[in-house]
Design a protein around this motif. Sequence first.
Motif, short mmCIF file in Angstrom:
data_model
loop_
_atom_site.label_atom_id
_atom_site.label_comp_id
_atom_site.label_asym_id
_atom_site.label_seq_id
_atom_site.Cartn_x
_atom_site.Cartn_y
_atom_site.Cartn_z
N SER A 19 -5.16 4.09 6.38
CA SER A 19 -6.22 3.46 6.23
C SER A 19 -7.70 4.23 6.78
O SER A 19 -6.54 4.43 7.99
CB SER A 19 -6.37 1.46 6.37
N THR A 80 0.34 2.50 6.73
CA THR A 80 0.24 0.79 6.36
C THR A 80 0.71 0.41 6.29
O THR A 80 1.36 0.46 4.88
CB THR A 80 -1.89 0.72 5.59
N ASP A 84 0.14 -4.82 8.80
CA ASP A 84 -1.30 -4.28 9.03
C ASP A 84 -2.41 -5.24 8.82
O ASP A 84 -3.43 -5.22 9.02
CB ASP A 84 -1.51 -3.10 9.00
#
Lengths: 110, 114
Positions: A19, A80, A84
């Motif tokens: 990300s 990720t 998260d």
Amino acid sequence: GESVGLHLPTLSVQEGDNSIINCAYSNSASDYFIWYKQESGKGPQFIIDIRSNMDKRQGQRVTVLLNKTVKHLSLQIAATQPGDSAVYFCAEAYGNQFYFGTGTSLTVIP
Amino acid sequence: DADVTQTPRNRITKTGKRIMLECSQTKGHDRMYWYRQDPGLGLRLIYYSFDVKDINKGEISDGYSVSRQAQAKFSLSLESAIPNQTALYFCATSELPQGGGEQFFGPGTRLTVL
């Protein structure tokens, strides 16, 4: 006053992907920056910080990049995970105060 | 136990009422802060205190007052609440001045003024 903005208000990523969350800050004299994570119903939680004399700093699964030329800050989250999922804020420090961005909502798709 | 606690967690009140939000910390930090969070806006600083005898106005102090009763306690008051003070309020502490290190936030108080 100062303004700190985020390029995208929402971001969805597949679990396991990386990300990248971006942030534009307004004051070239700001010398300290923090990324915070805020989960629903909780207060912001420190993730990583960086000073203006650095352009990159790494933590556990997270990396912050600072580009002072264009006043841009980014947070990279590697691999990720569902945990998260949260809102991520950047903040810049100037004049003994912090100025916070509005946040990007990250959703991790299993 | 949480390092920074806030009471109450939720409060609904009416216009004109006096409201006090309380913050306690066990981190031993001298510096404490009150922020307000509104949808679409970043956290905004209301007041901050660097020690028991030090109180400073932040970006949006109008309509608010604070009291630093002890190193561990920092309360925020709305003398006469109005609807545009409806927001999420956070207390925070730090060991170093803003710009010197991270801040530790409480869980927040959701205030609704009718």
